[in-house]
Each structure stands twice: as C-alpha cells, then as structure tokens.
Design an enzyme around this catalytic site. Structure first.
Site, PDB file in Angstrom:
ATOM      1  N   LYS A 126       0.845  -1.208   0.000  1.00 41.59           N
ATOM      2  CA  LYS A 126       0.000   0.000   0.000  1.00 41.59           C
ATOM      3  C   LYS A 126       0.871   1.246   0.000  1.00 41.59           C
ATOM      4  O   LYS A 126       2.019   1.241   0.465  1.00 41.59           O
ATOM      5  CB  LYS A 126      -0.965   0.032   1.189  1.00 41.59           C
ATOM      6  CG  LYS A 126      -0.327   0.221   2.572  1.00 41.59           C
ATOM      7  CD  LYS A 126      -0.198   1.680   2.993  1.00 41.59           C
ATOM      8  CE  LYS A 126       0.531   1.818   4.306  1.00 41.59           C
ATOM      9  NZ  LYS A 126       1.586   2.802   4.360  1.00 41.59           N
TER      10      LYS A 126
ATOM     11  N   LEU B 120       5.632   0.694   2.992  1.00 38.47           N
ATOM     12  CA  LEU B 120       4.719   0.078   2.025  1.00 38.47           C
ATOM     13  C   LEU B 120       3.829  -0.974   2.690  1.00 38.47           C
ATOM     14  O   LEU B 120       3.104  -1.702   2.007  1.00 38.47           O
ATOM     15  CB  LEU B 120       5.516  -0.576   0.880  1.00 38.47           C
ATOM     16  CG  LEU B 120       6.357   0.397   0.044  1.00 38.47           C
ATOM     17  CD1 LEU B 120       7.306  -0.377  -0.872  1.00 38.47           C
ATOM     18  CD2 LEU B 120       5.458   1.313  -0.789  1.00 38.47           C
TER      19      LEU B 120
ATOM     20  N   ASP C 285      -2.822  -0.901   9.906  1.00 41.86           N
ATOM     21  CA  ASP C 285      -3.158  -0.899   8.475  1.00 41.86           C
ATOM     22  C   ASP C 285      -3.453  -2.288   7.920  1.00 41.86           C
ATOM     23  O   ASP C 285      -3.614  -2.460   6.714  1.00 41.86           O
ATOM     24  CB  ASP C 285      -2.096  -0.153   7.643  1.00 41.86           C
ATOM     25  CG  ASP C 285      -0.679  -0.523   8.018  1.00 41.86           C
ATOM     26  OD1 ASP C 285      -0.502  -1.562   8.662  1.00 41.86           O
ATOM     27  OD2 ASP C 285       0.242   0.239   7.655  1.00 41.86           O
TER      28      ASP C 285
END
Ligand code: C5P
Length: 315
Positions: free
Chosen positions: A30, A120, A157
């Site tokens: 992400k 990421l 996340d």
C-alpha cells in the site's frame, strides 16, 4: 461513494470446508495518497485520516497442512526477518486459531517482494495474507469483515490490506471504508531506499519536531480520484509524516527532487518512508521516469506499479 471490492456472490461462494491442497494467497503493498496525522492518543497511537491505495507489488503466502505452526520465507528480507513468534504472520495465524477454536497448525511459506520497513506496509500485508490463507486452509469461513476485525487487533493498516482498492482510513488507521474510484488505473514509480525506517521512530520524530500537519481533510483528493486526471491528482497528494522522514533521512529530498527532474507529476514519501512514490501520466511515462531514476543511481531499487488492486486474495 462506496463500491464493493468483491461481489456478494464471491462472498457467498467462499468455501467453508477446509482445504486439503496448498492455499496460495497474494497480497499487495500500500501507499498513502493522503496521510493526515492528528494528536497522539492516550494509547500512544496517533489519530489519522488517511487514503490508502493498494498497488500491484505483491507478497505471496502458501499455507499447507502441518502438525505445528511454522514459517519459512524467500525473497526481500530473507535472513533478516525473524520467523519466530514475533513475526506478524505467525501472530496472525495464532489469533485466527484462537478466535475460531482451531488448532494453529500450518506450514506457511512467504515469498516476499515488498521491501521491509519501507513505508509500504509489507509486514501488515503478510499478516493480512496469513489471515486469508489460514481461514481457507482451516475452513473457518470468516467474512471479510470478521477478518478485518481480527486484523485490527494485529496492526493499524492490516484491515486495509484485507480489503484493498482505495479506502479511507480513520481512527488509528484501522477503520476503513472503500472509496469509489470508478475503475481508473493510476501509474506509480517507487524509489526504494537502501535501509528501512522504523514506523514508531518516524511517529516519535513527528511529535518531537512539532511537524506541521498540512494534509487536512482529504476532500480535494477524493474529488481528484473521481476526475481521473493525473495532473489534478498530483496536486492533492499529501503526507504529514514526510517532514519527519526527511528529518531522519535528509537524503530523501534528493530522491524526491530526482523523481520530479525525471518528469514525475508529483513525488512524496510513502507512509512513514523511506520509499518515495511518484505519480506518472500512464504506463509509458512511468517506465520513462523509472528508467531515468535508475540511471541516477539514487536509491536501492526502482519499481513501477499500478493501483488500485484488490487486497489479500486466494489465487
Ligand atoms: O499499528 P502498527 O503496529 O502498524 O503501528 C506501529 C507503530 O506506529 C505504533 O506502535 C505507533 O508507534 C505508530 N503509530 C502511531 N499512530 C498510528 C499508527 C501507528 O503512532 N495511527
């Protein structure tokens, strides 16, 4: 405003029986198109308003039947990453087993392409993949929402990596709701740094330097995503953690400048960094920017990726 990332049929058709053969799950990295950091809370986390965006750079987990719980790996970070109880993959499998009353038995193998400590969400992605893989291997039959709720207990996340696409994240980032982007593909170039940055250190630095919170509400970004014009989107990308990442790694400014010199429409630090992410006009332009960045030799590796893509999925 919202669109389903998987059809109701897909949800309904998900097998409830345990799998006998290996289960392979692919999970994306992400980036944050928008990351507004609010005040730190009594639990030590910061209140966030973020727009997550899953991109086509993948890790893969294969889950097989076993008599105990084991993890092996290859690729990015092999030999560096602990494969013990503190690995998020093992923790995810144990939490799912405990929640569903299954024995935590599986042989898990991780093929890693997402760089570690890069901003990421590679570790979070692997935890999301482990939840989806073990759910299928054990036939626990959890819904995506159930898995996302378990994911939230493991990291801020991880629920987004179960969902994928483009999504608004609030709370400490664990409350996610999909954002309608109309199926448009955006083209990104990633400049991966030699050495990772610790997420807690970046947040701590954010507090210590009293970093400005420029990102504000993401209304302009949400409108830009609907317009499908990369020039418009470029003007709306924002990350409040960028100043802290630059404070810890001043040389990242050179990487950001190199990407813009190479013709990128915009560049910003991804999440807590140190990966820098650049927006390109289309696939051809992304390849040109990537080639130019590679020629400048300012980072460890350059990758191109398209987003949005779905979250952790059985192959
Ligand atoms: O939730 P996760 O384990 O990914 O968070 C890693 C660290 O990042 C936390 O321990 C905290 O230091 C910092 N963090 C934060 N506020 C958030 C998310 C993460 O301060 N919303």
């Amino acid at each position: 405003m919202t669109e389903p990332l998987f059809s109701e049929d897909e949800e309904f058709d998900r097998p409830r029986l345990a799998a006998h053969g290996p289960v392979r799950v692919r999970v994306p990295a992400k980036i944050n198109l928008h990351l507004h950091v609010g005040p730190s809370r009594p639990d030590g986390f910061h209140e966030l308003t973020t727009v997550y965006h899953a991109i086509g750079l993948y890790d893969e987990i294969t889950a097989r039947r076993g008599d105990t719980l084991t993890l092996t790996m290859e690729g990015e970070g092999a030999g560096e990453l602990s494969l013990d109880e503190d690995n998020l993959v093992i923790r995810a499998a144990r939490v799912l087993a405990a929640e569903t009353g299954h024995e935590p038995h599986a042989r898990l193998h991780l093929k890693k392409q997402i760089p570690i400590a890069a901003g990421l969400a590679g570790g979070s992605a692997d935890a999301a993949a482990a939840l989806v893989a073990c759910d299928q291997l054990w036939g626990t039959g959890m819904s995506r929402d159930d898995l996302a709720a378990i994911a939230a207990t493991l990291g801020s996340d991880i629920p987004f990596l179960v969902l994928g696409g483009t999504a608004l994240g609030t709370g400490r980032g664990e409350l996610v709701s999909p954002i309608l982007t109309g199926g448009h593909a955006w083209h990104w170039v990633l400049a991966v740094a030699e050495e990772g940055l610790s997420t807690p250190t970046v947040y701590k630095t954010f507090d210590e330097i009293g970093a400005q919170t420029n990102a504000g509400p993401p209304d302009g970004l949400l409108a830009a995503l609907r317009q499908r014009d990369p020039e418009v989107l470029a003007a709306e990308l924002a990350n409040d953690l960028q100043a802290a990442a630059l404070h810890l790694r001043p040389e990242l400014q050179g990487v950001l400048d190199a990407g813009l010199d190479a013709g990128a429409l915009a560049g910003l630090v991804s999440g807590s960094g140190p990966t820098c992410v650049f927006l390109a006009e289309d696939a051809r332009h992304a390849a040109l920017v990537a080639a130019e960045l590679e020629a400048r030799d300012c980072c460890r590796a350059v990758r191109t990726a398209v987003g949005p893509v779905p979250g952790a999925r059985v192959l």
